[in-house]
Design a protein around this motif. Sequence first.
Motif, mmCIF file in Angstrom:
data_model
loop_
_atom_site.group_PDB
_atom_site.id
_atom_site.type_symbol
_atom_site.label_atom_id
_atom_site.label_comp_id
_atom_site.label_asym_id
_atom_site.label_seq_id
_atom_site.Cartn_x
_atom_site.Cartn_y
_atom_site.Cartn_z
ATOM 1 N N ASN A 106 -50.947 -2.477 75.874
ATOM 2 C CA ASN A 106 -51.508 -1.280 76.485
ATOM 3 C C ASN A 106 -51.020 -1.208 77.926
ATOM 4 O O ASN A 106 -51.607 -1.772 78.830
ATOM 5 N N SER A 107 -49.908 -0.539 78.127
ATOM 6 C CA SER A 107 -49.322 -0.478 79.458
ATOM 7 C C SER A 107 -48.558 0.825 79.600
ATOM 8 O O SER A 107 -48.454 1.623 78.674
ATOM 9 N N GLN A 108 -48.016 1.043 80.791
ATOM 10 C CA GLN A 108 -47.230 2.238 81.055
ATOM 11 C C GLN A 108 -45.766 2.055 80.651
ATOM 12 O O GLN A 108 -44.966 2.966 80.793
ATOM 13 N N LEU A 109 -45.438 0.882 80.131
ATOM 14 C CA LEU A 109 -44.059 0.616 79.739
ATOM 15 C C LEU A 109 -43.735 1.368 78.454
ATOM 16 O O LEU A 109 -44.585 1.505 77.571
ATOM 17 N N PRO A 110 -42.501 1.860 78.312
ATOM 18 C CA PRO A 110 -42.155 2.689 77.154
ATOM 19 C C PRO A 110 -42.254 1.958 75.826
ATOM 20 O O PRO A 110 -42.763 2.488 74.849
ATOM 21 N N VAL A 111 -41.748 0.742 75.736
ATOM 22 C CA VAL A 111 -41.822 -0.060 74.518
ATOM 23 C C VAL A 111 -42.259 -1.460 74.925
ATOM 24 O O VAL A 111 -41.519 -2.165 75.610
ATOM 25 N N ALA A 112 -43.463 -1.868 74.535
ATOM 26 C CA ALA A 112 -43.984 -3.161 74.974
ATOM 27 C C ALA A 112 -44.876 -3.767 73.903
ATOM 28 O O ALA A 112 -45.572 -3.055 73.178
ATOM 29 N N GLU A 113 -44.829 -5.107 73.800
ATOM 30 C CA GLU A 113 -45.674 -5.852 72.877
ATOM 31 C C GLU A 113 -46.132 -7.136 73.549
ATOM 32 O O GLU A 113 -45.444 -7.658 74.429
ATOM 33 N N GLU A 114 -47.275 -7.635 73.116
ATOM 34 C CA GLU A 114 -47.762 -8.931 73.587
ATOM 35 C C GLU A 114 -47.664 -9.938 72.447
ATOM 36 O O GLU A 114 -48.020 -9.633 71.309
ATOM 37 N N TRP A 115 -47.164 -11.146 72.783
ATOM 38 C CA TRP A 115 -46.934 -12.190 71.793
ATOM 39 C C TRP A 115 -47.524 -13.510 72.257
ATOM 40 O O TRP A 115 -47.577 -13.778 73.458
ATOM 41 N N GLU A 116 -47.940 -14.318 71.302
ATOM 42 C CA GLU A 116 -48.190 -15.731 71.564
ATOM 43 C C GLU A 116 -46.859 -16.442 71.391
ATOM 44 O O GLU A 116 -46.122 -16.181 70.423
ATOM 45 N N ALA A 117 -46.516 -17.337 72.324
ATOM 46 C CA ALA A 117 -45.206 -17.967 72.294
ATOM 47 C C ALA A 117 -45.284 -19.382 72.843
ATOM 48 O O ALA A 117 -46.203 -19.727 73.587
ATOM 49 N N LEU A 118 -44.302 -20.183 72.470
ATOM 50 C CA LEU A 118 -44.051 -21.473 73.110
ATOM 51 C C LEU A 118 -42.924 -21.259 74.103
ATOM 52 O O LEU A 118 -41.888 -20.686 73.740
ATOM 53 N N MET A 119 -43.109 -21.701 75.349
ATOM 54 C CA MET A 119 -42.089 -21.466 76.362
ATOM 55 C C MET A 119 -41.737 -22.758 77.087
ATOM 56 O O MET A 119 -42.568 -23.645 77.267
ATOM 57 N N HIS A 120 -40.470 -22.829 77.476
ATOM 58 C CA HIS A 120 -39.948 -23.990 78.204
ATOM 59 C C HIS A 120 -39.046 -23.487 79.333
ATOM 60 O O HIS A 120 -38.276 -22.543 79.126
ATOM 61 N N PRO A 121 -39.178 -24.053 80.550
ATOM 62 C CA PRO A 121 -40.029 -25.176 80.966
ATOM 63 C C PRO A 121 -41.460 -24.733 81.242
ATOM 64 O O PRO A 121 -41.692 -23.816 82.041
ATOM 65 N N GLY A 122 -42.417 -25.373 80.578
ATOM 66 C CA GLY A 122 -43.796 -24.936 80.657
ATOM 67 C C GLY A 122 -44.426 -25.049 82.029
ATOM 68 O O GLY A 122 -45.243 -24.206 82.417
ATOM 69 N N GLN A 123 -44.045 -26.078 82.793
ATOM 70 C CA GLN A 123 -44.718 -26.298 84.072
ATOM 71 C C GLN A 123 -44.465 -25.152 85.050
ATOM 72 O O GLN A 123 -45.303 -24.845 85.899
ATOM 73 N N LYS A 124 -43.312 -24.527 84.971
ATOM 74 C CA LYS A 124 -42.935 -23.510 85.951
ATOM 75 C C LYS A 124 -43.324 -22.097 85.536
ATOM 76 O O LYS A 124 -43.333 -21.193 86.371
ATOM 77 N N ILE A 137 -47.225 -13.684 76.352
ATOM 78 C CA ILE A 137 -46.143 -13.022 77.071
ATOM 79 C C ILE A 137 -46.055 -11.560 76.648
ATOM 80 O O ILE A 137 -46.265 -11.224 75.475
ATOM 81 N N ARG A 138 -45.819 -10.713 77.637
ATOM 82 C CA ARG A 138 -45.558 -9.297 77.354
ATOM 83 C C ARG A 138 -44.047 -9.088 77.360
ATOM 84 O O ARG A 138 -43.353 -9.486 78.296
ATOM 85 N N LEU A 139 -43.535 -8.482 76.298
ATOM 86 C CA LEU A 139 -42.117 -8.165 76.195
ATOM 87 C C LEU A 139 -41.941 -6.656 76.234
ATOM 88 O O LEU A 139 -42.721 -5.914 75.633
ATOM 89 N N TRP A 140 -40.918 -6.209 76.939
ATOM 90 C CA TRP A 140 -40.623 -4.785 76.948
ATOM 91 C C TRP A 140 -39.136 -4.576 77.214
ATOM 92 O O TRP A 140 -38.413 -5.493 77.593
ATOM 93 N N ASN A 141 -38.680 -3.356 76.963
ATOM 94 C CA ASN A 141 -37.306 -2.991 77.296
ATOM 95 C C ASN A 141 -37.282 -1.552 77.756
ATOM 96 O O ASN A 141 -38.241 -0.791 77.556
ATOM 97 N N GLU A 142 -36.204 -1.194 78.375
ATOM 98 C CA GLU A 142 -36.066 0.149 78.950
ATOM 99 C C GLU A 142 -35.173 1.039 78.114
ATOM 100 O O GLU A 142 -34.920 2.188 78.490
ATOM 101 N N GLU A 143 -34.692 0.545 76.982
ATOM 102 C CA GLU A 143 -33.772 1.322 76.146
ATOM 103 C C GLU A 143 -34.461 1.965 74.949
ATOM 104 O O GLU A 143 -33.810 2.478 74.056
ATOM 105 N N GLN A 144 -35.802 1.876 74.892
ATOM 106 C CA GLN A 144 -36.577 2.431 73.784
ATOM 107 C C GLN A 144 -36.253 1.749 72.454
ATOM 108 O O GLN A 144 -36.447 2.332 71.379
#
Length: 227
Positions: free
Chosen positions: A36-54, A85-92
Amino acid sequence: LVLNDTRVFPARLVGHRVPSGGAVECLLLRKLSTANSQLPVAEEWEALMHPGQKLKPGARVVFEAHGVRLHGEVLARHFHGRRTIRLWNEEQVPISEGSDRIGQIPLPPYISRHDDASDRERYQTVYAGQAGSVAAPTAGLHFTTSLLDELKSRGVEQASITLHVGYGTFKPVRVERVEAHEVDPETYTVSASTADALTSAIRDGRRIIAVGTTTTRELESLTLDAA
């Protein structure tokens, strides 16, 4: 014979932090919502990310390849490297299409090499259809189309279910008592035709053979009425 027709999707994204340029890896685990944002195409995901500390809330990342650029922002930090994490792009471009084009197949750790383009088909069962898993239901990898056809010719009925294999399949047991280990939920579906076939087999006293543990635990989760 009951088969899990889930398909592994290119869930591993490789990119860099903004603005430092440091390398980042992101393994998409589960779609939470359309953001739910003003971004044209956006999704929220649960993810594993590395490097986690930063990668704290507010950290920005970019994943880019093959003419597609996905932006990401860490929204929340959880235990053992997990992030929202929220993912979005500007190319629709829909996020699923973007990740499919730039993502990599997350090969299991016992395959000691980097993925290549052929793994998109090789690391799948021949009956894979519904994308959503981060790992293949490996008990079915040895089946070929000709073998399945031969089984049909011998009168073995086949039915498909879908269980998307999640990270919980590989989550380390970090507690002393295994009963305290929390298994992550996984999404599954059963079509009406498969439900009818299973019920009919039970009524007729025929065997139901599950291909692999993913199929087994889905069948164990069902209420099958033979009345």
